[in-house]
Motif scaffolding. Structure first.
Motif, PDB file in Angstrom:
ATOM      1  N   HIS A 169      -8.803  -1.680  -9.469  1.00 56.02           N
ATOM      2  CA  HIS A 169      -7.670  -1.447 -10.710  1.00 56.02           C
ATOM      3  C   HIS A 169      -6.653  -0.527 -10.100  1.00 56.02           C
ATOM      4  O   HIS A 169      -5.418  -0.912 -10.681  1.00 56.02           O
ATOM      5  CB  HIS A 169      -8.576  -0.655 -11.810  1.00 56.02           C
ATOM      6  CG  HIS A 169      -7.513  -0.593 -12.922  1.00 56.02           C
ATOM      7  ND1 HIS A 169      -7.344  -1.280 -13.814  1.00 56.02           N
ATOM      8  CD2 HIS A 169      -7.159   0.723 -13.439  1.00 56.02           C
ATOM      9  CE1 HIS A 169      -6.575  -0.855 -14.784  1.00 56.02           C
ATOM     10  NE2 HIS A 169      -6.457   0.519 -14.469  1.00 56.02           N
ATOM     11  N   ALA A 170      -6.651   0.523  -9.534  1.00 61.45           N
ATOM     12  CA  ALA A 170      -5.677   1.364  -9.395  1.00 61.45           C
ATOM     13  C   ALA A 170      -4.813   0.755  -8.405  1.00 61.45           C
ATOM     14  O   ALA A 170      -3.431   0.947  -8.203  1.00 61.45           O
ATOM     15  CB  ALA A 170      -6.073   2.771  -8.670  1.00 61.45           C
ATOM     16  N   PRO A 181       0.823  -1.302   0.235  1.00 61.99           N
ATOM     17  CA  PRO A 181       0.010  -0.172   0.018  1.00 61.99           C
ATOM     18  C   PRO A 181       0.825   1.304   0.014  1.00 61.99           C
ATOM     19  O   PRO A 181       0.330   2.186  -0.480  1.00 61.99           O
ATOM     20  CB  PRO A 181      -0.875  -0.030   1.344  1.00 61.99           C
ATOM     21  CG  PRO A 181      -0.782  -1.763   1.595  1.00 61.99           C
ATOM     22  CD  PRO A 181       0.329  -2.257   1.184  1.00 61.99           C
ATOM     23  N   ALA A 182       2.087   1.330   0.614  1.00 62.18           N
ATOM     24  CA  ALA A 182       2.904   2.324   0.597  1.00 62.18           C
ATOM     25  C   ALA A 182       3.299   2.667  -0.836  1.00 62.18           C
ATOM     26  O   ALA A 182       3.284   3.911  -1.300  1.00 62.18           O
ATOM     27  CB  ALA A 182       4.166   2.188   1.441  1.00 62.18           C
ATOM     28  N   LEU A 183       3.780   1.564  -1.606  1.00 65.07           N
ATOM     29  CA  LEU A 183       4.131   1.812  -2.931  1.00 65.07           C
ATOM     30  C   LEU A 183       3.151   2.312  -3.707  1.00 65.07           C
ATOM     31  O   LEU A 183       3.096   3.284  -4.614  1.00 65.07           O
ATOM     32  CB  LEU A 183       4.894   0.551  -3.612  1.00 65.07           C
ATOM     33  CG  LEU A 183       6.154   0.166  -2.951  1.00 65.07           C
ATOM     34  CD1 LEU A 183       6.306  -1.029  -3.524  1.00 65.07           C
ATOM     35  CD2 LEU A 183       7.284   1.212  -3.217  1.00 65.07           C
ATOM     36  N   ALA A 184       1.835   1.732  -3.531  1.00 64.61           N
ATOM     37  CA  ALA A 184       0.704   2.253  -4.182  1.00 64.61           C
ATOM     38  C   ALA A 184       0.282   3.794  -4.108  1.00 64.61           C
ATOM     39  O   ALA A 184       0.036   4.570  -4.875  1.00 64.61           O
ATOM     40  CB  ALA A 184      -0.612   1.376  -4.017  1.00 64.61           C
ATOM     41  N   ARG A 185       0.596   4.420  -2.814  1.00 66.84           N
ATOM     42  CA  ARG A 185       0.316   5.575  -2.366  1.00 66.84           C
ATOM     43  C   ARG A 185       1.427   6.677  -2.922  1.00 66.84           C
ATOM     44  O   ARG A 185       0.814   7.616  -3.365  1.00 66.84           O
ATOM     45  CB  ARG A 185       0.129   5.669  -0.881  1.00 66.84           C
ATOM     46  CG  ARG A 185      -0.939   5.276  -0.190  1.00 66.84           C
ATOM     47  CD  ARG A 185      -1.033   5.575   1.295  1.00 66.84           C
ATOM     48  NE  ARG A 185      -0.401   4.944   1.944  1.00 66.84           N
ATOM     49  CZ  ARG A 185      -0.685   3.831   2.657  1.00 66.84           C
ATOM     50  NH1 ARG A 185      -1.971   3.344   2.621  1.00 66.84           N
ATOM     51  NH2 ARG A 185       0.175   3.252   3.318  1.00 66.84           N
ATOM     52  N   GLN A 186       2.672   6.018  -3.129  1.00 69.17           N
ATOM     53  CA  GLN A 186       3.509   6.655  -3.810  1.00 69.17           C
ATOM     54  C   GLN A 186       3.288   7.029  -5.289  1.00 69.17           C
ATOM     55  O   GLN A 186       3.400   8.014  -6.061  1.00 69.17           O
ATOM     56  CB  GLN A 186       4.824   6.250  -3.604  1.00 69.17           C
ATOM     57  CG  GLN A 186       5.482   6.261  -2.166  1.00 69.17           C
ATOM     58  CD  GLN A 186       6.792   5.565  -2.002  1.00 69.17           C
ATOM     59  OE1 GLN A 186       7.472   5.338  -3.245  1.00 69.17           O
ATOM     60  NE2 GLN A 186       7.260   5.322  -1.063  1.00 69.17           N
ATOM     61  N   THR A 205       0.493   9.891 -10.200  1.00 71.59           N
ATOM     62  CA  THR A 205      -0.725   9.775 -11.243  1.00 71.59           C
ATOM     63  C   THR A 205      -2.199  10.380 -10.955  1.00 71.59           C
ATOM     64  O   THR A 205      -2.866  10.724 -11.854  1.00 71.59           O
ATOM     65  CB  THR A 205      -1.154   8.301 -11.456  1.00 71.59           C
ATOM     66  OG1 THR A 205      -1.405   7.803 -10.138  1.00 71.59           O
ATOM     67  CG2 THR A 205       0.256   7.407 -11.998  1.00 71.59           C
ATOM     68  N   GLY A 206      -2.378  10.818  -9.735  1.00 72.72           N
ATOM     69  CA  GLY A 206      -3.416  11.356  -9.285  1.00 72.72           C
ATOM     70  C   GLY A 206      -4.699  10.465  -9.022  1.00 72.72           C
ATOM     71  O   GLY A 206      -6.127  10.590  -8.668  1.00 72.72           O
ATOM     72  N   TRP A 207      -4.521   8.866  -9.336  1.00 74.11           N
ATOM     73  CA  TRP A 207      -5.346   8.215  -8.893  1.00 74.11           C
ATOM     74  C   TRP A 207      -5.429   7.988  -7.202  1.00 74.11           C
ATOM     75  O   TRP A 207      -4.843   8.381  -6.460  1.00 74.11           O
ATOM     76  CB  TRP A 207      -4.770   6.523  -9.382  1.00 74.11           C
ATOM     77  CG  TRP A 207      -5.034   6.430 -10.707  1.00 74.11           C
ATOM     78  CD1 TRP A 207      -4.101   6.978 -11.491  1.00 74.11           C
ATOM     79  CD2 TRP A 207      -6.225   5.701 -11.392  1.00 74.11           C
ATOM     80  NE1 TRP A 207      -4.616   6.481 -12.966  1.00 74.11           N
ATOM     81  CE2 TRP A 207      -5.924   5.779 -12.638  1.00 74.11           C
ATOM     82  CE3 TRP A 207      -7.423   5.177 -11.053  1.00 74.11           C
ATOM     83  CZ2 TRP A 207      -6.820   5.441 -13.700  1.00 74.11           C
ATOM     84  CZ3 TRP A 207      -8.021   4.640 -12.048  1.00 74.11           C
ATOM     85  CH2 TRP A 207      -7.941   4.763 -13.129  1.00 74.11           C
ATOM     86  N   VAL A 208      -6.883   7.405  -7.213  1.00 75.74           N
ATOM     87  CA  VAL A 208      -7.343   7.023  -5.535  1.00 75.74           C
ATOM     88  C   VAL A 208      -7.760   5.502  -5.427  1.00 75.74           C
ATOM     89  O   VAL A 208      -8.206   5.279  -6.407  1.00 75.74           O
ATOM     90  CB  VAL A 208      -8.219   8.178  -5.142  1.00 75.74           C
ATOM     91  CG1 VAL A 208      -7.514   9.449  -4.993  1.00 75.74           C
ATOM     92  CG2 VAL A 208      -9.398   7.975  -5.800  1.00 75.74           C
ATOM     93  N   SER A 209      -7.760   5.258  -4.317  1.00 77.28           N
ATOM     94  CA  SER A 209      -8.277   3.759  -4.143  1.00 77.28           C
ATOM     95  C   SER A 209      -8.696   3.693  -2.558  1.00 77.28           C
ATOM     96  O   SER A 209      -7.861   3.943  -1.554  1.00 77.28           O
ATOM     97  CB  SER A 209      -7.312   2.798  -4.421  1.00 77.28           C
ATOM     98  OG  SER A 209      -7.709   1.450  -3.878  1.00 77.28           O
TER      99      SER A 209
END
Length: 355
Positions: free
Chosen positions: A116-117, A56-61, A66-70
């Protein structure tokens, strides 16, 4: 010019188009995503959960860039992730059944975008179109046919006052405009997808000389049935013809939508996607494309299909007792004897002796 504009405006606001097609999209994508979540249930933690290599930390970076959210990255708790997964399964079921579709369609789009994100590097190309269709369906009236909402709204409702009737009429017109625009965007998206895919293939040398499918059949990453792939690869002429036919179908698809030629083209495209699902091991991608193709079938096709299914589900002999009502000869003739008050003329005629 003004007449054409008037026809276009009337088509946009008078009545919703392709309601059955929208219902097929809702049922198809809800079912596909439910199957997708259930298939990946044993591997959910490695793909989307806290135990994933893509943490999750890599995803938040990545989201910062990219401006995505999840919603999956709001907490690193395993209990929170399991609740989100259960909510995704439940939302897919409710969306497929068409329960409170206006609200559930928004939740379904949020679920698809979040999953997806969260694992954007671990999925295939089918998720991209899945995400687009989930967003487009939010603006359509996909719950008006073949849904729990349609069954509930079939009951008569209170008329209400003049203000309520005006508000209801405005809401109906706005819903029609949004639905028609959403269905047009969906159709345009599918046409753009097929057309661009075909044009990109034309530019490739391997598609031009007919060897592209030969290389595809020999990719270990996309070969779930190696023996079947090798068996098909032993027929180079058939493989080359299939490659040329694939390019021809994709390029010609946007130009055959307004004629009867679209029906054989759609049948061949369904066969193409079934081949991709079996030979390349991409069933979700193929299912997404097959469901998207269903938007180009007219409502009369789905109505006749529904009548055929309802007729085949009836027990033998159903409805024969109503033959007299439809004008057919009754098995038991009508019995004499008036019911209720009889006029004097009829009574006199009935008492006349037979000759």
């Amino acid at each position: 010019m003004l007449d054409r504009m008037g026809v276009l405006v009337a088509l946009l606001i008078e009545r919703p188009v392709s309601l059955y097609g929208a219902a097929v999209l809702r049922i198809g994508y809800g079912l596909l995503y439910l199957v997708f979540l259930l298939r990946e249930f044993p591997h959910r933690d490695e793909i989307w959960g806290p135990g994933s290599p893509w943490t999750p930390a890599l995803a938040r970076q990545l989201f910062d860039q990219t401006g995505w959210v999840s919603i999956l990255t709001l907490s690193d708790s395993r209990a929170y992730f399991e609740c989100c997964y259960a909510a995704a399964v439940l939302t897919s079921v409710l969306f497929m059944l068409g329960w409170r579709t206006r609200v559930v369609s928004v939740l379904f789009a949020v679920i698809v975008a979040s999953f997806h994100a969260r694992a954007v590097f671990m999925t295939d190309g089918g998720d991209n179109l899945f995400l687009l269709m989930a967003v487009y369906l939010v603006f359509t009236a996909c719950g008006r046919r073949w849904s729990l909402d349609a069954r509930r709204k079939s009951r008569p409702a209170a008329d209400g006052g003049r203000q309520r009737r005006r508000f209801r009429e405005f809401g109906r017109t706005a819903s029609t405009v949004l639905h028609n625009c959403g269905m047009f965007v969906i159709a345009a998206q599918v046409c753009f997808l097929y057309g661009s895919a075909g044009l990109y293939k034309v530019q490739g040398g391997s598609w031009g000389n007919g060897t592209a499918l030969h290389y595809v059949l020999n990719l270990d990453l996309f070969r779930p049935w190696p023996a079947l792939s090798l068996l098909l690869d032993e027929h180079p002429v058939a493989v080359a013809v299939a490659g040329y036919l694939t390019v021809l179908l994709q390029v010609a698809f946007p130009f055959v939508l307004f004629g009867r030629l679209k029906y054989p083209v759609l049948i061949m495209l369904v066969g193409l996607h079934l081949g991709i699902a079996v030979l390349l091991g991409l069933p979700i991608f193929s299912g997404v494309m097959v469901v998207a193709d269903a938007v180009f079938l007219p409502d009369r096709f789905y109505r006749s299909l529904g009548c055929l299914c309802s007729r085949s589900s009836r027990p033998p002999g159903f409805g024969k007792g109503r033959a007299a009502v439809r004008g057919e000869p009754a098995l038991v003739p009508a019995q004499p004897g008036p019911v209720g008050p009889v006029s004097p003329t009829v009574e006199a005629v009935s008492r006349r002796p037979a000759r």
